[in-house]
Design an enzyme around this catalytic site. Structure first.
Site, short mmCIF file in Angstrom:
data_model
loop_
_atom_site.label_atom_id
_atom_site.label_comp_id
_atom_site.label_asym_id
_atom_site.label_seq_id
_atom_site.Cartn_x
_atom_site.Cartn_y
_atom_site.Cartn_z
N LYS A 146 29.89 -35.40 35.76
CA LYS A 146 30.75 -34.62 34.75
C LYS A 146 30.79 -35.52 33.50
CE LYS A 146 33.78 -33.83 37.73
NZ LYS A 146 34.84 -33.54 38.28
N THR B 296 44.11 -30.19 29.36
CA THR B 296 42.81 -30.32 30.27
C THR B 296 43.23 -30.98 31.79
OG1 THR B 296 42.53 -32.43 29.27
CG2 THR B 296 41.02 -30.71 28.37
N GLY C 25 43.85 -31.21 35.28
CA GLY C 25 43.30 -30.36 36.30
C GLY C 25 42.11 -29.83 36.24
N THR C 26 41.27 -29.94 35.33
CA THR C 26 39.90 -29.34 35.11
C THR C 26 39.01 -29.84 36.13
OG1 THR C 26 39.36 -31.20 33.35
CG2 THR C 26 39.66 -28.83 32.63
N GLY C 27 39.04 -31.11 36.74
CA GLY C 27 38.09 -31.69 37.68
C GLY C 27 38.44 -30.94 39.07
N CYS C 28 39.45 -30.80 39.50
CA CYS C 28 40.10 -30.07 40.84
C CYS C 28 39.80 -28.57 40.67
CB CYS C 28 41.70 -30.24 40.86
SG CYS C 28 42.19 -31.84 40.72
#
Ligand SMILES: Cc1ncc(COP(=O)(O)OP(=O)(O)O)c(N)n1
Ligand SMILES: Cc1ncsc1CCOP(=O)(O)O
Ligand SMILES: [Mg+2]
Length: 563
Positions: free
Chosen positions: A240, A273, A275-278
């Site tokens: 990412k 933003t 928590g976007t990865g989880c």
């Protein structure tokens, strides 16, 4: 139809034999507590089952509907922006059941992580066993794994209770920069989890850490990192690039061991933003649990995050620099007071393929083959414009195309025919000035479907906005043989409409490889792409033409951004 109810712990669960899963979800999430027999005490779980017969409730699983199930193994975030809480919300938003194994409890807010309490590994093992031995988990998704002991317990659990897919989000550092998993875990990831993962989803820092500190600064670096990570065993890698310096887009690299895919989406200007990865990894897991294959699952997840970030860019929760976003946007019909619909992503207008039954007949191909080739070549949205088809044939074709589009994460619109769109549950419709008015189409289709309207003038564009449309199609930009007696508006007419329009615009009419860049280079930000019929479907190889057009559009967009 009869209802049966049962009481046990603390959530509302509804099932209906044979009901589609989205229906079941929406019942579960929207039903108000109005039944006086339902005690709203939080100690009480209300178990309601809608049944087609009045037989007593049974534990015979063969008679019940299996719903897609993701198990997340991750840490709790008290601020609920990331971790277990984000995973639960992302899965709920995607219509998938989510169970949880908690590896750590963090005291956390929008400022940072104030404390971490790691759950003892034997208790992580106990949670894993409780869920995996009883519930039919389709996909396991991992997040914060704070000790090597927990990594060991997890890989042991997965050996004992295999699942269909494993999504590894190698969480190491929180958005606020706090370390959530130390270097000792790196060996655990490399030796135990990556070799059995179906996908690993590191950000730049995590990819760099997994590769021993290699600097990653360009898209080319991300590709070589994806390749090196793939060599560690996972079937697929998504690096990412959200933190990529100087990038105007959010660029991610997907590598399946054979091909690299550069996945671009709009970079949303927002501080929300956290928590976007989880959430991205959970959404991938949810799509896999529903039966999607990997690349479409990743595309859908990326689109979901982009839409959720856009929707949440102005919400205010907490005083820190990185706020959470709102996962459940789909449950809200309209944004603020405007009629803008939340499920539509304007960047889907980029390469808009419009089918034509006459052209498919001329080249001897089925509509499904034509649609598939267009998507494989990079079409970002499909409109079925079947002027000669009988209703029944149109509906059958639309149902078949819907399956193809959805397995690729590409929206499907129906030209003119609201009835066909409703019957095949298409993503929306495109209507012209003499078709069903957009405001009536909106009433019939509801807030979540996409509606496009053909407009040649600023007044028509204004009306489309009032009527609750999502985008407008403007043209013919150039003369066309595909639509008879169609007035040509030219590049100037297109520009005038774009400037006046509050909605995103797609240009249409006589557009192909020779002039697509001139169209895109009129330099108006809400012109989002081109719609083409003959330049794709009246050609020998749709795939080649779509690829060519996609490359041309990408280049002219990059060019515009550098100016
Ligand atoms: C994207 C897009 N823009 C315009 C049209 C034309 O629609 P309409 O004016 O209703 O004409 P027909 O396509 O129905 O002949 C379109 N189809 N798509
Ligand atoms: C449907 C439509 N509406 C305005 S022009 C047009 C036809 C576009 O077809 P082509 O891309 O072949 O010129
Ligand atoms: Mg029409």
């Amino acid at each position: 139809m009869a209802y049966t109810q049962g009481l046990s712990s603390s959530c509302l669960f509804l099932s209906h034999k044979g009901a589609p899963q989205g229906f079941q979800q929406s019942l579960g999430l929207n039903l108000p507590f109005t039944n006086s027999r339902i005690n709203s005490s939080l100690q009480t779980r209300i178990f309601v089952e809608l049944r087609e017969d009045s037989a007593p409730m049974t534990s015979d699983h063969s008679k019940k509907m299996k719903i897609p199930h993701v198990l997340t193994v991750a840490g709790s975030d008290s601020g609920a922006g990331a971790g277990i809480q984000a995973d639960l919300k992302a899965c709920a938003a995607r219509g998938v059941y989510c169970s949880t194994v908690i590896t750590a409890v963090t005291a956390q807010n929008t400022v940072g992580v104030q404390g971490v309490s790691v759950v003892p590994e034997d208790f992580v093992a106990e949670q894993l066993k409780s869920v995996l031995s009883d519930m039919q988990v389709d996909v396991v998704k991992t997040g914060m794994l704070p000790s090597i002991g927990i990594v060991n317990v997890l890989s042991q659990g997965l050996r004992e209770f295999p699942v269909r897919a494993l999504v590894v989000d190698p969480v190491m550092v929180s958005t606020s920069g706090d370390v959530l998993a130390g270097p000792s875990i790196l060996a655990g990831f490399r030796e135990q989890l990556l070799p059995i993962a179906d996908i690993v989803t590191p950000n730049l820092k995590e990819a760099s850490a997994l590769l021993g500190g290699q600097q990653l600064e360009t898209v080319a670096d991300m590709c070589s990192a994806a390749k090196l990570l793939h060599d560690m065993g996972p079937r697929n890698v998504l690096v990412k690039g959200g933190d990529l310096p100087d990038s105007l887009d959010a660029v991610d690299i997907f590598f399946d061991g054979k091909d690299f895919h550069e996945l671009r989406s709009m970079r949303i200007k927002t501080c929300n933003t956290h928590g976007t990865g989880c959430s991205l990894a959970s959404c991938i897991a949810a799509e896999l649990a529903k039966g999607s294959s990997m690349l479409p699952a990743v595309k859908v997840a990326k689109h979901y995050i982009e839409t959720a970030l856009d929707y949440s860019k102005d919400i205010a929760i907490g005083n820190g620099p990185q706020g959470p976003f709102d996962h459940l946007l789909r449950l809200k019909s309209y944004v603020h007071n405007s009629c803008r619909q939340v499920g539509f992503n304007p960047s889907d207008l980029f390469l808009y393929a419009v089918t034509d039954s006459r052209m498919n007949k001329k080249w001897g191909r089925s509509i499904t083959d034509a649609v598939k080739a267009a998507i494989d070549g990079g079409a970002t949205i499909i409109q079925l414009r079947e002027k000669d088809s009988e209703t029944q044939d149109f509906l059958e074709a639309a149902k078949a195309c819907f399956k193809i589009c959805h397995s690729h994460g590409v929206p499907l619109l129906i030209n003119d025919r609201i009835d066909v769109a409703l019957a095949c549950d298409a993503d929306g419709v495109h209507v012209g000035q003499s078709d069903m008015p957009a405001r009536v189409a909106r009433t019939l289709l509801g807030p979540d479907k996409i509606i496009g309207v053909s407009c040649k003038t600023p007044e028509q564009a204004h009306q489309a906005w009032i009527d609750g449309a999502d985008y407008i199609g403007c043209g013919g930009v150039y003369p066309t043989n595909t639509k008879e007696n169609n007035l040509t508006v030219g590049l100037d007419g297109l520009k005038t409409v774009c400037v006046a329009s509050k909605l995103p615009v797609v240009a249409i009419g006589g557009i192909g490889a020779s002039n697509a860049s001139s169209v895109m280079e009129i330099g108006v930000p809400n012109l989002k792409g081109v719609a083409v019929v003959s330049a794709l479907f009246d050609r020998e190889c749709i795939l080649t033409e779509a690829r060519k057009l996609h490359a041309i559009l990408t280049e002219s967009m990059l060019l515009q951004r550098t100016h």
